[in-house]
Motif scaffolding. Sequence first.
Motif, PDB file in Angstrom:
ATOM      1  N   HIS A  68      44.657 -13.040 -73.059  1.00  0.00           N
ATOM      2  CA  HIS A  68      44.926 -11.871 -73.900  1.00  0.00           C
ATOM      3  C   HIS A  68      43.721 -11.533 -74.776  1.00  0.00           C
ATOM      4  O   HIS A  68      43.434 -10.338 -75.009  1.00  0.00           O
ATOM      5  N   ALA A  69      43.001 -12.553 -75.239  1.00  0.00           N
ATOM      6  CA  ALA A  69      41.802 -12.290 -76.032  1.00  0.00           C
ATOM      7  C   ALA A  69      40.728 -11.629 -75.169  1.00  0.00           C
ATOM      8  O   ALA A  69      40.036 -10.700 -75.615  1.00  0.00           O
ATOM      9  N   PHE A 127      37.034  -7.271 -73.403  1.00  0.00           N
ATOM     10  CA  PHE A 127      36.300  -6.696 -72.274  1.00  0.00           C
ATOM     11  C   PHE A 127      37.120  -5.621 -71.568  1.00  0.00           C
ATOM     12  O   PHE A 127      38.351  -5.596 -71.652  1.00  0.00           O
ATOM     13  N   ASP A 128      36.415  -4.766 -70.852  1.00  0.00           N
ATOM     14  CA  ASP A 128      37.092  -3.782 -70.004  1.00  0.00           C
ATOM     15  C   ASP A 128      37.741  -4.507 -68.831  1.00  0.00           C
ATOM     16  O   ASP A 128      37.200  -5.513 -68.340  1.00  0.00           O
ATOM     17  N   ASP A 155      37.757  -3.934 -65.723  1.00  0.00           N
ATOM     18  CA  ASP A 155      36.943  -4.069 -64.517  1.00  0.00           C
ATOM     19  C   ASP A 155      35.874  -5.156 -64.639  1.00  0.00           C
ATOM     20  O   ASP A 155      35.208  -5.496 -63.658  1.00  0.00           O
ATOM     21  N   GLN A 156      35.711  -5.727 -65.830  1.00  0.00           N
ATOM     22  CA  GLN A 156      34.787  -6.850 -66.016  1.00  0.00           C
ATOM     23  C   GLN A 156      35.496  -8.198 -65.912  1.00  0.00           C
ATOM     24  O   GLN A 156      34.842  -9.243 -65.972  1.00  0.00           O
ATOM     25  N   LEU A 157      36.819  -8.157 -65.773  1.00  0.00           N
ATOM     26  CA  LEU A 157      37.621  -9.386 -65.792  1.00  0.00           C
ATOM     27  C   LEU A 157      38.298  -9.643 -64.453  1.00  0.00           C
ATOM     28  O   LEU A 157      38.494  -8.736 -63.646  1.00  0.00           O
ATOM     29  N   ALA A 158      38.652 -10.895 -64.239  1.00  0.00           N
ATOM     30  CA  ALA A 158      39.491 -11.290 -63.111  1.00  0.00           C
ATOM     31  C   ALA A 158      40.252 -12.538 -63.523  1.00  0.00           C
ATOM     32  O   ALA A 158      39.744 -13.363 -64.284  1.00  0.00           O
ATOM     33  N   VAL A 159      41.465 -12.655 -63.047  1.00  0.00           N
ATOM     34  CA  VAL A 159      42.293 -13.836 -63.298  1.00  0.00           C
ATOM     35  C   VAL A 159      42.280 -14.711 -62.059  1.00  0.00           C
ATOM     36  O   VAL A 159      42.522 -14.227 -60.950  1.00  0.00           O
ATOM     37  N   ALA A 188      48.863 -10.854 -65.175  1.00  0.00           N
ATOM     38  CA  ALA A 188      47.609 -10.167 -64.866  1.00  0.00           C
ATOM     39  C   ALA A 188      47.869  -8.693 -64.536  1.00  0.00           C
ATOM     40  O   ALA A 188      47.124  -7.804 -64.981  1.00  0.00           O
ATOM     41  N   ALA A 189      48.927  -8.416 -63.778  1.00  0.00           N
ATOM     42  CA  ALA A 189      49.257  -7.033 -63.417  1.00  0.00           C
ATOM     43  C   ALA A 189      49.607  -6.221 -64.661  1.00  0.00           C
ATOM     44  O   ALA A 189      49.222  -5.043 -64.783  1.00  0.00           O
ATOM     45  N   ARG A 190      50.317  -6.846 -65.600  1.00  0.00           N
ATOM     46  CA  ARG A 190      50.693  -6.150 -66.833  1.00  0.00           C
ATOM     47  C   ARG A 190      49.456  -5.765 -67.639  1.00  0.00           C
ATOM     48  O   ARG A 190      49.428  -4.726 -68.296  1.00  0.00           O
ATOM     49  N   LEU A 191      48.422  -6.600 -67.572  1.00  0.00           N
ATOM     50  CA  LEU A 191      47.173  -6.321 -68.293  1.00  0.00           C
ATOM     51  C   LEU A 191      46.190  -5.507 -67.459  1.00  0.00           C
ATOM     52  O   LEU A 191      45.073  -5.229 -67.909  1.00  0.00           O
ATOM     53  N   LYS A 192      46.604  -5.180 -66.210  1.00  0.00           N
ATOM     54  CA  LYS A 192      45.770  -4.382 -65.292  1.00  0.00           C
ATOM     55  C   LYS A 192      44.449  -5.085 -64.964  1.00  0.00           C
ATOM     56  O   LYS A 192      43.382  -4.466 -64.919  1.00  0.00           O
TER      57      LYS A 192
END
Length: 412
Positions: A47-48, A53-54, A56-60, A82-86
């Motif tokens: 969540h932090a 970050f945007d 598109d810069q993240l992945a789970v 992850a889907a909830r946070l897009k």
Amino acid sequence: MLDSKKARLSEPPFERIVQTLTELDLPRKSRLWIAFSGGIDSTVLLHAAARAFDPDQLAVLHINHGLSSNADLWAEHCETTAARLKIMFVGRRICVTGQNLEFEGRRARFRVFDEVVRDVDVVATAHHRDDEVESLMWQLSTGRALVGIAKWRKLAHGRLWRPLLSYKRDELLHTARQSGWSWVEDESNFDISLTRNALRQGVLPQLRAAFPNFDSHLLQLKAPPLECLPAEPIDAKLLRENPTRVRAWLHAFDITPKTGAVEEIARQTTARDDAQVLVRVSSNSSVRRFKDALFVVPDAESVPARSMKVGERHLCTFGELTWAEERMGLALDSQIHTVTRKGGEVLRLHNRCVKLSKWFYDQRVPPWERDAWPLFYVENELVAVPGLGVAASASELGGWVPKWQRIFRYSR
């Protein structure tokens, strides 16, 4: 400067964590992978990161160890979060076996990191201050140097980052509860037959009750950060009589050896190139020497004789078998028998005969790899050696030739 520091400490823990994450200089073409188990710690980290970050810069990245009956439910929870946070979600299932499940699980996770992460990427894990105190206690209790947990380390691709090491677990728990987030509880965390859990559930609470400043005093004993070395064979001269660098090299393989083993390796760096060096550094691996290099070598798995078909891929301790179509080779899907060497083998190629012992020596293949190298037979005839070729008697036009990709990151 002090006022600025005090102001930051007065902020809610979550805001401070977000600020910590924003201090990462992440180029636009890079990606920050959040190692997400679904537990409290990684939930706060995720969540932090979503705030800092945007998307598109993240992945789970979720790794399903399959050790709990609830493992699939945890994976589903992680994907939903992850889907909830897009944020892009990648899930991997691994198989963990052996006597030391914690060690084998860690080794399997690093293999997943190697597969998924690019050279420009960063993987963030949610190790926190309490985790480091537990590590220091384990190191102290087992005769190891107090190196704690490294904030950064190299991976085969990219880097591993632990941004929460200055935060207490209670802070993370308070943040998750206050924010109303949901998380999963791994029931194995309460199994006190596991060393880490015994420290967490029994020993450390008593020490903290008796000595209120125990954690901070123990953290002050932590050794300076180790040099960041790659997890690969190393020139013995680079470690010569330098226990700290020996420790840093082994740490790259996720090995925290006892002090006696480190000192012995440092001594052995001055041995002759042909010395038979073997120093035990963990429950299932040793440091060995071949010519002028030192290797971290796991205990070799027994390789029973087996039948297989031409074209089948196979992964073992020291290498991976693949196949390539060439002008001459074995017939695809034909049956062959694989065994390991006994000594004295000769492969009769089209233009010469090759004695395997000399070929291994010329190729600078260490002895422990030679003994595990697969050899292919049809009836009693040696017909192929991966990396060397196919016997003239077994070749046909448009055939397949075995290839052997040696694996140097043995402990992963």
